[in-house]
Design an enzyme around this catalytic site. Structure first.
Site, PDB file in Angstrom:
ATOM      1  N   LYS A 120      59.348   8.488  44.425  1.00  0.00           N
ATOM      2  CA  LYS A 120      58.514   8.385  45.670  1.00  0.00           C
ATOM      3  C   LYS A 120      57.320   9.551  45.827  1.00  0.00           C
ATOM      4  O   LYS A 120      56.340   9.346  46.059  1.00  0.00           O
ATOM      5  CB  LYS A 120      59.352   8.468  46.939  1.00  0.00           C
ATOM      6  CG  LYS A 120      60.076   7.581  47.115  1.00  0.00           C
ATOM      7  CD  LYS A 120      59.271   6.100  47.465  1.00  0.00           C
ATOM      8  CE  LYS A 120      60.374   4.853  47.729  1.00  0.00           C
ATOM      9  NZ  LYS A 120      59.182   3.647  48.155  1.00  0.00           N
TER      10      LYS A 120
ATOM     11  N   TYR B 223      64.990   8.310  43.073  1.00  0.00           N
ATOM     12  CA  TYR B 223      64.349   7.944  44.149  1.00  0.00           C
ATOM     13  C   TYR B 223      63.065   8.848  44.665  1.00  0.00           C
ATOM     14  O   TYR B 223      61.964   8.672  44.734  1.00  0.00           O
ATOM     15  CB  TYR B 223      65.201   7.562  45.233  1.00  0.00           C
ATOM     16  CG  TYR B 223      64.770   7.021  46.515  1.00  0.00           C
ATOM     17  CD1 TYR B 223      64.106   5.676  46.569  1.00  0.00           C
ATOM     18  CD2 TYR B 223      64.363   7.759  47.698  1.00  0.00           C
ATOM     19  CE1 TYR B 223      63.532   5.081  47.839  1.00  0.00           C
ATOM     20  CE2 TYR B 223      64.010   7.325  49.038  1.00  0.00           C
ATOM     21  CZ  TYR B 223      63.526   5.846  48.910  1.00  0.00           C
ATOM     22  OH  TYR B 223      62.944   5.548  50.124  1.00  0.00           O
TER      23      TYR B 223
HETATM   24  P1  NAP Z   1      65.353  -2.837  52.581  1.00  0.00           P
HETATM   25  O1  NAP Z   1      65.560  -3.152  54.165  1.00  0.00           O
HETATM   26  O2  NAP Z   1      66.371  -2.628  51.542  1.00  0.00           O
HETATM   27  O3  NAP Z   1      64.178  -3.978  52.003  1.00  0.00           O
HETATM   28  C1  NAP Z   1      63.683  -3.963  50.732  1.00  0.00           C
HETATM   29  C2  NAP Z   1      62.752  -4.953  50.524  1.00  0.00           C
HETATM   30  O4  NAP Z   1      62.264  -4.730  49.130  1.00  0.00           O
HETATM   31  C3  NAP Z   1      63.319  -6.291  50.722  1.00  0.00           C
HETATM   32  O5  NAP Z   1      62.394  -7.026  51.285  1.00  0.00           O
HETATM   33  C4  NAP Z   1      63.572  -6.596  49.013  1.00  0.00           C
HETATM   34  O6  NAP Z   1      63.435  -8.072  48.900  1.00  0.00           O
HETATM   35  C5  NAP Z   1      62.160  -5.858  48.608  1.00  0.00           C
HETATM   36  N1  NAP Z   1      62.213  -5.661  47.232  1.00  0.00           N
HETATM   37  C6  NAP Z   1      63.507  -4.923  46.648  1.00  0.00           C
HETATM   38  N2  NAP Z   1      63.264  -5.114  45.028  1.00  0.00           N
HETATM   39  C7  NAP Z   1      62.306  -5.753  44.912  1.00  0.00           C
HETATM   40  C8  NAP Z   1      61.327  -6.013  43.667  1.00  0.00           C
HETATM   41  N3  NAP Z   1      61.770  -5.801  42.596  1.00  0.00           N
HETATM   42  N4  NAP Z   1      60.358  -6.878  44.070  1.00  0.00           N
HETATM   43  C9  NAP Z   1      59.847  -7.290  45.296  1.00  0.00           C
HETATM   44  N5  NAP Z   1      60.496  -7.039  46.505  1.00  0.00           N
HETATM   45  C10 NAP Z   1      61.727  -6.348  46.337  1.00  0.00           C
HETATM   46  O7  NAP Z   1      64.404  -1.246  52.650  1.00  0.00           O
HETATM   47  P2  NAP Z   1      63.700  -0.616  53.666  1.00  0.00           P
HETATM   48  O8  NAP Z   1      64.496   0.123  54.321  1.00  0.00           O
HETATM   49  O9  NAP Z   1      62.834  -1.812  54.620  1.00  0.00           O
HETATM   50  O10 NAP Z   1      62.417   0.115  52.743  1.00  0.00           O
HETATM   51  C11 NAP Z   1      61.077  -0.339  52.543  1.00  0.00           C
HETATM   52  C12 NAP Z   1      60.353   0.589  52.005  1.00  0.00           C
HETATM   53  O11 NAP Z   1      60.175   2.064  52.787  1.00  0.00           O
HETATM   54  C13 NAP Z   1      60.863   1.115  50.350  1.00  0.00           C
HETATM   55  O12 NAP Z   1      59.989   1.445  49.591  1.00  0.00           O
HETATM   56  C14 NAP Z   1      61.797   2.393  50.828  1.00  0.00           C
HETATM   57  O13 NAP Z   1      61.781   3.221  50.057  1.00  0.00           O
HETATM   58  C15 NAP Z   1      60.983   3.059  51.937  1.00  0.00           C
HETATM   59  N6  NAP Z   1      61.604   3.919  52.784  1.00  0.00           N
HETATM   60  C16 NAP Z   1      62.600   3.430  53.689  1.00  0.00           C
HETATM   61  C17 NAP Z   1      63.026   4.344  54.433  1.00  0.00           C
HETATM   62  C18 NAP Z   1      64.403   4.010  55.175  1.00  0.00           C
HETATM   63  O14 NAP Z   1      64.786   5.065  55.980  1.00  0.00           O
HETATM   64  N7  NAP Z   1      64.562   2.750  55.427  1.00  0.00           N
HETATM   65  C19 NAP Z   1      62.810   5.840  54.481  1.00  0.00           C
HETATM   66  C20 NAP Z   1      61.815   6.164  53.722  1.00  0.00           C
HETATM   67  C21 NAP Z   1      60.999   5.068  52.831  1.00  0.00           C
HETATM   68  P3  NAP Z   1      64.662  -9.163  48.943  1.00  0.00           P
HETATM   69  O15 NAP Z   1      65.046  -9.231  50.291  1.00  0.00           O
HETATM   70  O16 NAP Z   1      64.286 -10.347  48.346  1.00  0.00           O
HETATM   71  O17 NAP Z   1      65.904  -8.226  48.143  1.00  0.00           O
END
Ligand code: NAP
Length: 247
Positions: free
Chosen positions: A158, A154
């Site tokens: 990133k 990851y």
């Molecule tokens: P999340 O709640 O797990 O949601 C992930 C989203 O990505 C869902 O809409 C999922 O779709 C979609 N997805 C996963 N694999 C995919 C693929 N192969 N093609 C198209 N869509 C896909 O994640 P989140 O926490 O909102 O994170 C969103 C972004 O922010 C990510 O890039 C993550 O790395 C980044 N981020 C998150 C955090 C945190 O603390 N949450 C911190 C830093 C960065 P489905 O619903 O259809 O599965």
């Protein structure tokens, strides 16, 4: 051709992507809500966009699959006549210490989190260049900046996204397309729910000067700004939304 600017938000069915989609719809963009598995959740995002007076459409594709991406972005151009904004938000985290990380998990994480953004940017570039002020925002992570034990793939993906942001910012600048990166800290979503045990969460809170885990809307506000015309002189930057966790 639609008179509104068209934005594609990948992974907009849940979490941060959903909040970004809603914010952009509220600002008057036509929002393409991408998802890969969870259609019901994506439909909820679209409903929430409409509740804010916005418009949009659902589009299922896997960002890791270059052919699906190409087809989907062509479909957007055919149906709406334009694509002005790309938010590369879709992401996964398959955690584990290095010695237990399978090469398939390494590969899948890189495929979704890094190559996914590459495929989308590549397919979208010709439309972004035609837009009046094209925008790309890549959602990276604090983990890409400072690393994290148990997240080697990851963190690599990133961090790669940060490099890609800067290269692309230079490539597209002559046509006034800006490319920036947002690095969220710890944000309350399914991703952190799955991967952050209670004790780790409490330890983490102590390291966040603002004293709370972030909300998806905290990240969406930064994206809303970067996508707007007010941010036209900002490109190639890493915008941290982390409560002060990393300064
Ligand atoms: P999340 O709640 O797990 O949601 C992930 C989203 O990505 C869902 O809409 C999922 O779709 C979609 N997805 C996963 N694999 C995919 C693929 N192969 N093609 C198209 N869509 C896909 O994640 P989140 O926490 O909102 O994170 C969103 C972004 O922010 C990510 O890039 C993550 O790395 C980044 N981020 C998150 C955090 C945190 O603390 N949450 C911190 C830093 C960065 P489905 O619903 O259809 O599965």
């Amino acid at each position: 051709m639609l008179s509104k600017r068209v934005a594609l938000v990948t992974g907009a069915s849940r979490g941060i992507g959903r909040a970004i989609a809603i914010a952009l719809a509220e600002d008057g963009l036509f929002v393409i809500v991408n998802f890969t598995a969870n259609e019901a959740a994506a439909a909820e995002t679209l409903e929430a966009c409409k509740d804010k007076g916005g418009e949009g459409a659902l589009l299922r594709f896997d960002v890791a699959d270059a052919e699906q991406v190409e087809k989907a972005i062509k479909q957007i151009a055919t149906e709406h006549g334009r694509l002005d904004v790309l938010v590369n938000n879709a992401g996964i985290a398959i955690n584990g210490l290095l010695m237990r990380t399978k090469k398939e998990d390494w590969a899948r994480t890189l495929d979704v989190d890094l190559s996914g953004a590459f495929h989308c940017a590549k397919a979208a570039a010709r439309y972004l260049l035609k837009a009046e002020h094209g925008r790309v925002v890549n959602i990276s992570s604090v983990v890409g900046e400072q690393g994290n034990a148990g997240q080697v793939s990851y963190a690599a993906a990133k961090a790669g996204l940060i490099g890609m942001t800067k290269a692309l910012a230079r490539e597209l600048a002559s046509r006034a397309v800006t490319v920036n990166c947002v690095t969220p800290g710890f944000i309350e979503t399914d991703m952190t729910d799955e991967h952050l045990p209670k004790e780790a969460r409490e330890g983490l809170l102590k390291q966040i000067p603002l004293g709370r885990i972030g909300r998806p809307e905290d990240v969406a506000e930064a994206v809303r700004f970067l996508v707007s015309s007010r941010a036209s002189y900002i490109t190639g930057q890493v915008v941290r939304v982390n409560g002060g966790l990393l300064m």
